[in-house]
Design a protein around this motif. Structure first.
Motif, PDB file in Angstrom:
ATOM      1  N   ASP A 131       0.982  -1.393   0.192  1.00  0.00           N
ATOM      2  CA  ASP A 131       0.104   0.030   0.038  1.00  0.00           C
ATOM      3  C   ASP A 131       0.655   1.388   0.036  1.00  0.00           C
ATOM      4  O   ASP A 131       0.444   2.154   0.908  1.00  0.00           O
ATOM      5  CB  ASP A 131      -0.978   0.020   1.269  1.00  0.00           C
ATOM      6  N   GLY A 132       1.821   1.364  -0.801  1.00  0.00           N
ATOM      7  CA  GLY A 132       2.673   2.545  -0.863  1.00  0.00           C
ATOM      8  C   GLY A 132       3.726   2.669   0.016  1.00  0.00           C
ATOM      9  O   GLY A 132       4.385   3.714   0.191  1.00  0.00           O
ATOM     10  N   ASN A 133       4.176   1.561   1.084  1.00  0.00           N
ATOM     11  CA  ASN A 133       4.791   1.875   2.092  1.00  0.00           C
ATOM     12  C   ASN A 133       6.376   1.698   1.758  1.00  0.00           C
ATOM     13  O   ASN A 133       7.044   1.937   2.748  1.00  0.00           O
ATOM     14  CB  ASN A 133       4.567   0.853   3.218  1.00  0.00           C
ATOM     15  N   THR A 134       6.604   1.692   0.555  1.00  0.00           N
ATOM     16  CA  THR A 134       7.886   1.839   0.011  1.00  0.00           C
ATOM     17  C   THR A 134       8.406   3.342   0.172  1.00  0.00           C
ATOM     18  O   THR A 134       9.574   3.761   0.040  1.00  0.00           O
ATOM     19  CB  THR A 134       8.336   1.363  -1.328  1.00  0.00           C
ATOM     20  N   GLY A 135       7.504   4.418   0.490  1.00  0.00           N
ATOM     21  CA  GLY A 135       7.729   5.511   0.618  1.00  0.00           C
ATOM     22  C   GLY A 135       8.245   6.155   2.203  1.00  0.00           C
ATOM     23  O   GLY A 135       8.396   7.095   2.241  1.00  0.00           O
ATOM     24  N   ILE A 136       7.844   5.305   2.799  1.00  0.00           N
ATOM     25  CA  ILE A 136       8.226   5.400   4.327  1.00  0.00           C
ATOM     26  C   ILE A 136       9.639   6.053   4.324  1.00  0.00           C
ATOM     27  O   ILE A 136      10.774   5.522   3.960  1.00  0.00           O
ATOM     28  CB  ILE A 136       8.000   4.318   5.324  1.00  0.00           C
ATOM     29  N   GLY A 137       9.369   7.317   5.084  1.00  0.00           N
ATOM     30  CA  GLY A 137      10.862   8.136   5.334  1.00  0.00           C
ATOM     31  C   GLY A 137      11.486   8.846   4.221  1.00  0.00           C
ATOM     32  O   GLY A 137      12.581   9.524   4.255  1.00  0.00           O
ATOM     33  N   GLY A 138      10.871   8.701   3.065  1.00  0.00           N
ATOM     34  CA  GLY A 138      11.545   9.484   1.838  1.00  0.00           C
ATOM     35  C   GLY A 138      12.636   9.148   1.445  1.00  0.00           C
ATOM     36  O   GLY A 138      13.396   9.635   0.272  1.00  0.00           O
ATOM     37  N   ASP A 139      13.184   7.831   1.844  1.00  0.00           N
ATOM     38  CA  ASP A 139      14.432   7.447   1.201  1.00  0.00           C
ATOM     39  C   ASP A 139      14.421   5.679   1.153  1.00  0.00           C
ATOM     40  O   ASP A 139      14.802   5.053   2.089  1.00  0.00           O
ATOM     41  CB  ASP A 139      15.527   7.683   2.268  1.00  0.00           C
ATOM     42  N   PRO A 140      14.102   5.409   0.040  1.00  0.00           N
ATOM     43  CA  PRO A 140      13.942   3.949  -0.437  1.00  0.00           C
ATOM     44  C   PRO A 140      15.011   3.018   0.094  1.00  0.00           C
ATOM     45  O   PRO A 140      14.728   2.082   0.632  1.00  0.00           O
ATOM     46  CB  PRO A 140      13.439   3.788  -1.802  1.00  0.00           C
ATOM     47  N   ARG A 141      16.235   3.600  -0.406  1.00  0.00           N
ATOM     48  CA  ARG A 141      17.555   2.827  -0.186  1.00  0.00           C
ATOM     49  C   ARG A 141      17.588   2.583   1.360  1.00  0.00           C
ATOM     50  O   ARG A 141      17.894   1.722   1.926  1.00  0.00           O
ATOM     51  CB  ARG A 141      18.588   3.251  -0.768  1.00  0.00           C
ATOM     52  N   ALA A 142      17.577   3.900   2.323  1.00  0.00           N
ATOM     53  CA  ALA A 142      17.691   3.527   3.595  1.00  0.00           C
ATOM     54  C   ALA A 142      16.652   2.546   4.116  1.00  0.00           C
ATOM     55  O   ALA A 142      16.839   1.904   5.125  1.00  0.00           O
ATOM     56  CB  ALA A 142      17.552   5.090   4.235  1.00  0.00           C
ATOM     57  N   LEU A 143      15.354   2.599   3.877  1.00  0.00           N
ATOM     58  CA  LEU A 143      14.347   1.869   4.127  1.00  0.00           C
ATOM     59  C   LEU A 143      14.445   0.407   3.862  1.00  0.00           C
ATOM     60  O   LEU A 143      14.616  -0.376   4.812  1.00  0.00           O
ATOM     61  CB  LEU A 143      13.124   2.261   3.451  1.00  0.00           C
ATOM     62  N   LEU A 144      15.061   0.382   2.651  1.00  0.00           N
ATOM     63  CA  LEU A 144      15.386  -1.416   2.371  1.00  0.00           C
ATOM     64  C   LEU A 144      16.461  -1.907   3.193  1.00  0.00           C
ATOM     65  O   LEU A 144      16.775  -3.051   3.418  1.00  0.00           O
ATOM     66  CB  LEU A 144      15.509  -1.324   0.930  1.00  0.00           C
ATOM     67  N   SER A 145      17.484  -1.035   3.383  1.00  0.00           N
ATOM     68  CA  SER A 145      18.604  -1.217   4.438  1.00  0.00           C
ATOM     69  C   SER A 145      18.276  -1.773   5.840  1.00  0.00           C
ATOM     70  O   SER A 145      18.615  -2.694   6.140  1.00  0.00           O
ATOM     71  CB  SER A 145      19.568  -0.180   4.285  1.00  0.00           C
ATOM     72  N   ARG A 146      17.256  -0.828   6.181  1.00  0.00           N
ATOM     73  CA  ARG A 146      16.854  -1.132   7.447  1.00  0.00           C
ATOM     74  C   ARG A 146      15.949  -2.452   7.483  1.00  0.00           C
ATOM     75  O   ARG A 146      16.155  -3.241   8.391  1.00  0.00           O
ATOM     76  CB  ARG A 146      15.627  -0.001   7.912  1.00  0.00           C
ATOM     77  N   VAL A 147      15.238  -2.679   6.597  1.00  0.00           N
ATOM     78  CA  VAL A 147      14.441  -3.993   6.523  1.00  0.00           C
ATOM     79  C   VAL A 147      15.358  -5.073   6.452  1.00  0.00           C
ATOM     80  O   VAL A 147      14.988  -6.233   7.042  1.00  0.00           O
ATOM     81  CB  VAL A 147      13.324  -3.743   5.352  1.00  0.00           C
ATOM     82  N   SER A 148      16.625  -4.829   5.888  1.00  0.00           N
ATOM     83  CA  SER A 148      17.365  -6.104   5.823  1.00  0.00           C
ATOM     84  C   SER A 148      17.922  -6.327   7.160  1.00  0.00           C
ATOM     85  O   SER A 148      18.448  -7.627   7.290  1.00  0.00           O
ATOM     86  CB  SER A 148      18.699  -5.991   4.811  1.00  0.00           C
TER      87      SER A 148
END
Length: 218
Positions: free
Chosen positions: A121-138
């Motif tokens: 539901d668009g939550n790849t937008g969280i924080g405004g920095d997709p790379r930082a978000l994906l790094s955190r999810v890892s």
């Protein structure tokens, strides 16, 4: 005083009512409709593809009103939702799911041990920095764990500032957000160690599954 984003603002009112209209509004007036009615309903056919792809214990990041968490719980699966909206957390619990009032960037239970993380539901937008978000999810999933993310329907890679807006005079405070299409999502994922597993479409929506590789979360 302007309310914090996603909290005592039009989003809270919309969740309580179970309907919109609700939008993310950019500074130039551009509006992105938010599908509150769908979020508050039972999982649809596209959602069910996400549920069927998920594996093991699932962390739903930005779970909203909890339809996916509740559906997983009803199947006997271990699932936890997190959301920064107190109303979203309360509603998730009311419909039978487990949820915590947390940001993805806060300390979380079972860090490094979740089998699947969801960004729907668009939550790849969280924080405004997709790379930082994906790094955190890892950092949250186990080695070899799975991320299922919903991509924007267009080929876009945008960082912006938005407000939650109900189409009248009510709005929340401004916050950073992002929109990423499929290719951008895969590119940002590769940069932080995620490996493409599958891409699919369902119900007019686009989804990406990525596997945590050896470099991710290290």
């Amino acid at each position: 005083m302007t309310a914090p984003p996603w909290q005592a603002d039009p989003y809270t009112d919309a969740l309580r009512a179970g309907r919109g209209p609700l939008f993310l509004r950019r500074h130039d007036g551009w509006l992105l409709p938010l599908e509150v009615e769908r979020w508050c309903a039972e999982p649809d056919a596209a959602d069910r593809t996400v549920l069927s792809h998920s594996q093991g214990a699932v962390l739903d990041i930005g779970c909203g009103p909890g339809r996916l968490v509740a559906a997983l719980a009803a199947r006997g699966r271990t699932a936890l939702g997190i959301d920064i909206s107190p109303e979203a957390v309360a509603r998730t619990i009311r419909v039978g799911g487990s949820a915590l009032h947390r940001s993805v960037f806060d300390p979380l239970p079972r860090e490094g041990h979740w089998d699947t993380a969801l960004l729907i539901d668009g939550n790849t937008g969280i924080g405004g920095d997709p790379r930082a978000l994906l790094s955190r999810v890892s950092e949250l999933v186990r080695p070899g764990g799975l991320l299922i993310a919903e991509a924007a329907p267009l080929d876009v890679d945008e960082r912006t500032v938005v407000q939650v807006f109900d189409g009248t005079s009510k709005e929340g405070s401004a916050f950073p957000w992002a929109r990423v299409g499929t290719e951008a999502l895969l590119r940002h994922g590769r940069a932080v160690g995620w490996e493409r597993e599958e891409v699919w479409r369902a119900g007019g929506r686009r989804f990406v599954a990525m596997r945590r590789g050896a470099r991710a979360g290290s």
